[in-house]
Motif scaffolding. Structure first.
Motif, short mmCIF file in Angstrom:
data_model
loop_
_atom_site.label_atom_id
_atom_site.label_comp_id
_atom_site.label_asym_id
_atom_site.label_seq_id
_atom_site.Cartn_x
_atom_site.Cartn_y
_atom_site.Cartn_z
N ASP A 634 0.86 -1.19 0.00
CA ASP A 634 0.00 0.00 0.00
C ASP A 634 0.89 1.24 0.00
OD1 ASP A 634 -2.25 1.53 -0.02
OD2 ASP A 634 -3.20 0.55 1.69
N VAL A 635 0.27 2.39 -0.11
CA VAL A 635 1.05 3.61 -0.28
C VAL A 635 0.51 4.75 0.58
CG1 VAL A 635 -0.31 4.45 -2.22
CG2 VAL A 635 2.07 5.13 -2.03
N LEU A 636 1.44 5.57 1.05
CA LEU A 636 1.08 6.80 1.75
C LEU A 636 1.46 7.98 0.86
CD1 LEU A 636 2.40 6.48 5.42
CD2 LEU A 636 0.09 7.11 4.77
N GLU A 637 0.75 9.09 1.01
CA GLU A 637 1.14 10.30 0.30
C GLU A 637 1.57 11.34 1.32
OE1 GLU A 637 -1.06 11.62 -3.14
OE2 GLU A 637 -2.42 9.92 -2.90
N GLN A 642 0.62 13.24 9.20
CA GLN A 642 0.21 14.16 10.25
C GLN A 642 1.21 14.08 11.40
OE1 GLN A 642 -2.35 16.27 10.07
NE2 GLN A 642 -2.93 15.50 8.04
N PRO A 643 1.54 15.21 12.03
CA PRO A 643 2.42 15.17 13.20
C PRO A 643 1.90 14.18 14.23
CG PRO A 643 2.09 17.43 12.51
CD PRO A 643 1.14 16.60 11.68
N GLY A 644 2.80 13.38 14.77
CA GLY A 644 2.42 12.39 15.77
C GLY A 644 2.29 10.99 15.21
N MET A 645 2.17 10.86 13.86
CA MET A 645 2.06 9.52 13.26
C MET A 645 3.35 8.74 13.48
SD MET A 645 0.18 10.18 9.56
CE MET A 645 0.15 8.47 9.08
N VAL A 646 3.23 7.47 13.84
CA VAL A 646 4.39 6.60 14.04
C VAL A 646 4.45 5.62 12.87
CG1 VAL A 646 5.49 4.88 15.52
CG2 VAL A 646 4.32 6.84 16.54
N GLU A 695 11.76 2.79 13.67
CA GLU A 695 10.43 3.33 13.96
C GLU A 695 10.59 4.82 14.22
OE1 GLU A 695 6.58 1.20 15.88
OE2 GLU A 695 8.38 1.29 17.12
N VAL A 696 9.81 5.63 13.52
CA VAL A 696 9.93 7.08 13.65
C VAL A 696 8.56 7.72 13.84
CG1 VAL A 696 12.05 7.29 12.29
CG2 VAL A 696 9.85 7.36 11.13
N LYS A 697 8.59 8.91 14.42
CA LYS A 697 7.36 9.69 14.59
C LYS A 697 7.48 10.97 13.78
CE LYS A 697 6.40 11.45 18.71
NZ LYS A 697 6.00 11.45 20.13
N VAL A 698 6.40 11.36 13.11
CA VAL A 698 6.40 12.58 12.31
C VAL A 698 6.33 13.79 13.24
CG1 VAL A 698 5.18 13.90 10.53
CG2 VAL A 698 5.25 11.39 10.39
N ILE A 708 10.09 16.72 5.45
CA ILE A 708 9.49 15.97 6.55
C ILE A 708 10.50 15.89 7.69
CG2 ILE A 708 8.42 13.78 7.23
CD1 ILE A 708 8.20 13.18 4.15
N GLN A 709 10.10 16.36 8.87
CA GLN A 709 10.95 16.26 10.05
C GLN A 709 10.46 15.09 10.89
OE1 GLN A 709 13.64 18.14 10.72
NE2 GLN A 709 13.37 19.38 8.87
N LEU A 710 11.38 14.19 11.24
CA LEU A 710 11.04 12.99 11.99
C LEU A 710 11.82 12.94 13.30
CD1 LEU A 710 11.35 10.45 9.03
CD2 LEU A 710 9.24 11.46 9.88
#
Length: 715
Positions: A634-637, A642-646, A695-698, A708-710
């Protein structure tokens, strides 16, 4: 001198004298670093590849330094100027810069102002001023040097020429230069300014910037160098000039408030501003650049190693997808062995946008060849291609995964002579698609075909010393290839040439021999290959594997020189060599008395441990221990973030100030070094490597700038 080199290496690398001496001896005997690392552990006490490479590099530098010292002393002696004191200073010098400082007064010079003054006969006057013993006024003494034919019209002209000689003498003094260089390095600042503040560029951070020289990070030095080279900024070294001039005056002027002192002060100021300061600035900038380059090369090398050592995705039929707009997406189907089964061009992207037709073609290929994985290059039109692939896989309910593959260097390879020889009937797009497919099946075997500098996991690589960078990266590739080993009957010449002891010519000769005589059935046949003599055989044999050959040990990393030991071990516990390949031979270590074997065969513990490990797990691939690549369906754009997404992502590149992570949105996100750990870390490599799954958080998303800052600090 040689004992001095051994001592320096021992202290720098924090290893024993015997280890240094053993490695130097092995290098001088013509052994390669991979061979020394793997098969001569007993002699050097198990030093790893990295230490051995560092030792080899420093050994070459120190020997070069030694040679330069000898050349300098011979030249100075020929001039009749080599005193015991000067000789000792040269012998004690620890760097080439220090040697050149000592040589400077004796070096042949271009026609300087001082040289012209000497031609006019003013050297005695300069010496008189320097001695500071003349009781008669200098102007009166200078009258006797007036010579209209030589252009000395007045006493002031004579004194002016004498000052030029004095300035050069002061500038050439090694002790003064060394002191000023040290102070400038410790207390100086590098100041940058914009040539035009209205001009937009990536160097805007340096339009009005200053930093102490001793604290400057390597990536900032390289960025400043590039900004200066591209004429966006000016750079200068700022030091406390008055303090350094006062130091020189204190050293040189014996009596203040005299006519001689005034002349000497003028000469000192001229020496510093015109001769010493510009030279010291060049020296310091060169030293900063060299250190920054060395650090950047180390990072580049480590990134490259991680990329090359990514685990192969074996046993899959792969569709390589080289995305593009106007010229269409080039596809290549390769089977589990990397053999090309089919190629085609589709036009799902703008301007043609033949999406349905493209889906139909791809579906037919998947069904015809039982494709299980699609490898999509991450270049132009990659995002658009990814969306089409995901849509198609959902629509047709196909059991196929896809992976975004770093295609850096694919275009370089596809236009190369090597690619032309490998695929003479393919165009560059088809070759690129094949490379993108193969580099997930066996990254190492495919990436060795590309100049390491073009693989794109470094920082400012085009600004570095290209010869040295090439040597460093080729050493990394060599270590990786030999650590993994290669199949003698399937390896390309590109892969073989990185094997210990094998040159480009010999690699081609091995392939030619294989084509003429059929597959190799034992390692000894290598001696029949033209230009592969006994020494080359010793260096390469252990790294070349033969599966299903006459001797099962040829399929392992056991060196032929140790076959008698390996066979004796197996015989002692009732096994045959073939048992190690069938998995019958297990727990060998627990069934033998290692001390007895060591005594019986005169073999060391380290070598014996390697032999036993290889018999228990023959031809074990060290890449199996590396993180597995992420396969997607699957794909993300970017707009979905969103900030907080892991999210889980793959580290694509590590640089001095952070790491870029692929989180599946085509645009890699940056994890700044400050966001990698709650504890202080010196370098991002202390935490992550290329290929790691993290594993990173946005933290934030800038849609306009596509940034994009992670963070890796999840809690």
């Amino acid at each position: 001198m040689q004992m001095n080199i051994v001592y320096i290496l021992k202290e720098e690398l924090n290893i024993r004298t015997q280890q240094v001496e053993a490695v130097i001896r092995l290098i001088d005997e013509g052994n390669t670093i991979p061979f020394i690392a793997r098969y001569r552990k007993e002699q050097h006490g198990g030093l790893n590849d990295e230490i051995l490479r560092n030792l080899d590099e420093r050994l070459r530098y120190l020997r070069n330094l030694d040679d330069r010292k000898k050349q300098v002393m011979v030249t100075i002696e020929e001039k009749g100027a080599l005193t015991e004191q000067l000789k000792k200073k040269i012998e004690d010098a620890q760097t080439l810069v220090a040697v050149e400082d000592l040589y400077l007064p004796y070096r042949p010079k271009r026609r300087t102002r001082a040289a012209i003054a000497k031609e006019k006969g003013l050297e005695p006057l300069a010496l008189l001023i320097q001695m500071q013993k003349e009781k008669q006024p200098i102007k009166e003494v200078a009258q006797s040097y007036i010579n209209e034919e030589k252009g000395i019209m007045t006493a002031d002209d004579a004194i002016s020429g004498a000052k030029d000689i004095l300035a050069e003498t002061i500038s050439d003094h090694a002790e003064y230069r060394s002191y000023i260089r040290d102070v400038s390095m410790k207390e100086g600042k590098l100041i940058t300014a914009a040539k035009d503040e209205k001009t937009e560029s990536v160097y805007e951070n340096y339009y009005n910037y200053e930093e102490r020289v001793k604290t400057m990070a390597g990536h900032r030095i390289l960025a400043i160098n590039r900004g200066e080279k591209e004429k966006f900024i000016t750079v200068k070294l700022d030091v406390e000039e008055e303090k350094l001039i006062q130091y020189l005056e204190k050293k040189i002027i014996l009596k203040q408030d005299t006519e001689t002192a005034v002349i000497l002060k003028d000469a000192i100021a001229d020496a510093y501003k015109r001769l010493i300061a510009p030279a010291i600035e060049r020296d310091i900038r060169n030293e900063l650049t060299a250190k920054a380059e060395d650090a950047a090369m180390k990072v580049f090398g480590k990134n490259l190693e991680q990329l090359l050592m990514q685990p192969p995705i074996a046993g899959q039929v792969v569709l390589g997808w080289d995305p593009a707009f106007r010229t269409g997406c080039k596809l290549a189907v390769v089977d589990q062995t990397g053999k090309v089964l089919d190629t085609v061009v589709i036009y799902p992207t703008l301007p043609q946008k033949k999406v349905e037709e493209s889906k139909k073609i791809v579906r037919q290929l998947i069904e015809k060849y039982h494709i299980t994985l699609i490898s999509v290059g991450n270049g132009t039109a990659s995002r658009e291609s990814e969306l089409i692939i995901v849509d198609m896989l959902k629509e047709f309910q196909l059991p196929v995964k896809y992976i975004i593959t770093n295609e850096a260097g694919a275009s370089v390879y596809s236009a190369s002579k090597l690619a032309t020889e490998e695929f003479p009937n393919f165009d560059v797009g088809q070759r690129s698609a094949v490379s993108i497919a193969r580099r997930v099946q066996d990254p190492l075997a495919e990436l060795v075909k590309i100049d390491p500098k073009s693989i794109g996991v470094g920082q400012y690589q085009h600004d570095m010393n290209q010869k040295k960078l090439g040597e460093v990266l080729n050493g990394v590739v060599e270590d990786c290839v030999n650590r993994v080993g290669v199949d003698l009957n399937t390896a390309s010449a590109s892969l073989l040439e990185y094997i210990s002891g094998i040159s480009k010519t010999v690699a081609k000769n091995i392939v030619a021999y294989r084509e003429q005589n059929g597959r190799f059935t034992n390692r000894k046949q290598l001696l029949n290959v033209p230009k592969l003599g006994p020494k080359a055989f010793e260096q390469c044999a252990g790294f070349l594997r033969i599966s299903q050959g006459e001797n099962a040990l040829d399929a392992t990393a056991v060196h032929p020189e140790s076959y008698n030991v390996a066979e004796a071990i197996l015989k002692k516990i009732g096994y045959k060599p073939n048992d190690i390949l069938t998995g019958t031979a297990k727990s060998i270590r627990s069934k033998i008395n290692t001390a007895e074997v060591e005594t019986e065969f005169g073999i060391g513990e380290l070598t014996l441990n390697d032999i036993i490990a290889e018999l228990e797990k023959p031809a074990r691939d060290p890449r199996e221990e590396m993180p597995r690549p992420i396969l997607r369906s699957d794909v993300l754009e970017l707009k979905d973030l969103q900030p907080g997404m892991v999210l889980k992502g793959t580290v694509r590149n590590v640089i001095d100030f952070g790491a870029f992570v692929d989180i599946g949105v085509h645009q890699d996100g940056l994890v700044h070094i400050s966001e990698m750990s709650r504890h202080y870390i010196k370098h991002p490599m202390d935490v992550v490597s290329v290929g790691d799954i993290v594993e990173v958080k946005v933290l934030s998303v800038d849609l306009a700038k596509r940034r994009i800052q992670l963070t890796m600090k999840l809690n």
